[in-house]
Design a protein around this motif. Sequence first.
Motif, short mmCIF file in Angstrom:
data_model
loop_
_atom_site.label_atom_id
_atom_site.label_comp_id
_atom_site.label_asym_id
_atom_site.label_seq_id
_atom_site.Cartn_x
_atom_site.Cartn_y
_atom_site.Cartn_z
N TYR A 100 76.46 -29.90 -44.33
CA TYR A 100 77.40 -29.53 -43.19
C TYR A 100 78.51 -30.36 -43.38
O TYR A 100 79.69 -29.91 -42.91
CB TYR A 100 76.52 -29.83 -41.89
CG TYR A 100 75.97 -28.83 -41.25
CD1 TYR A 100 76.42 -27.96 -40.10
CD2 TYR A 100 74.57 -28.71 -41.66
CE1 TYR A 100 75.82 -26.71 -39.84
CE2 TYR A 100 73.71 -27.37 -41.05
CZ TYR A 100 74.47 -26.63 -40.21
OH TYR A 100 73.75 -25.47 -39.76
N ASP A 104 82.33 -28.78 -42.68
CA ASP A 104 82.33 -29.11 -41.32
C ASP A 104 83.42 -28.09 -40.29
O ASP A 104 84.35 -27.78 -40.93
CB ASP A 104 82.76 -30.50 -41.23
CG ASP A 104 82.29 -31.01 -39.70
OD1 ASP A 104 82.95 -30.96 -38.73
OD2 ASP A 104 81.16 -31.71 -39.75
N THR A 178 73.91 -31.36 -35.15
CA THR A 178 74.75 -30.84 -36.12
C THR A 178 74.58 -29.33 -36.25
O THR A 178 75.76 -28.62 -36.24
CB THR A 178 74.35 -31.48 -37.66
OG1 THR A 178 74.20 -32.94 -37.70
CG2 THR A 178 75.28 -30.99 -38.72
N THR A 179 73.37 -28.98 -36.18
CA THR A 179 73.32 -27.47 -36.03
C THR A 179 73.86 -26.92 -35.05
O THR A 179 74.39 -25.68 -35.01
CB THR A 179 72.17 -27.16 -36.59
OG1 THR A 179 71.16 -27.81 -35.42
CG2 THR A 179 71.44 -27.53 -37.85
N GLY A 182 77.95 -27.25 -35.20
CA GLY A 182 78.33 -26.69 -36.43
C GLY A 182 79.28 -28.03 -37.36
O GLY A 182 79.80 -27.63 -38.04
N SER A 183 78.91 -29.04 -36.60
CA SER A 183 79.69 -30.25 -37.34
C SER A 183 78.92 -31.37 -37.45
O SER A 183 78.34 -32.21 -36.40
CB SER A 183 80.90 -30.65 -36.28
OG SER A 183 81.56 -31.71 -36.60
#
Length: 242
Positions: A100, A104, A178-179, A182-183
């Motif tokens: 990711y 990012d 994170t998921t 999306g970062s």
Amino acid sequence: MVSAQANMRAALPKRFYTTVETGERDGLHHVLLDGRAVKTPGKAPLALASADAAALIAAEFERQVDVIDPSTMPCYRLANTAVDGVATDMQAVLEDVLRYCGTDLLFYRADSPQALADRQREIWDPVVDWAEGLSGSRFHLAEGVIHVAQPRETIAALGVHLKTVTDPLELAAIHSMTTLTGSALLALAVWKGEIGAAEAWTAAHVDEDWNIAQWGEDAEARARRDKRWAEMDAADRLIKSL
């Protein structure tokens, strides 16, 4: 269709316990239902590194009324994932977080409208600057969605920090954030205490909130976002508990 979907759903188990407590055994903490330790779906002991983490999950069990609904128990579900999944291959989960980092959300900026681009810079640039300080190198930013490769040394430097995580639940929480956003940068910033979970959640939805301001909000989309926020909040609370 709604009726058919309802009929296909598995019936939720009834609440079978009266008391919910926590207890320590061999330095680990457990949730006890009528004195019996909770196990994961994989039949492993749900053993936690801190009393505070066990208390969070115990509170979710206590809030169940007639049935046990896992969808309302984000801390419990994340702990199950940590024990049954993450603990078996922490390196694979760490590498997924680093992937990711390579794509990012915060690296890809709008070229228009100007107000949205300005809003992204306002919210995202401080996190990118912080992550550059953490890694000791620079990221490459881009306008639009065309992929831009990030320096390997930068990703590797972030990996050094992630490798300090030894608790599967902590790594599961970082991966979840994170998921959800999306970062990886936002997740790392929350983990390190640089920003709060609510601040990261706002940053992850800059584009979505911009569109809502222009066109209005869809009720179903709001409901989905609220459920995802509950997962984000649970991950943050579990990290703090550890």
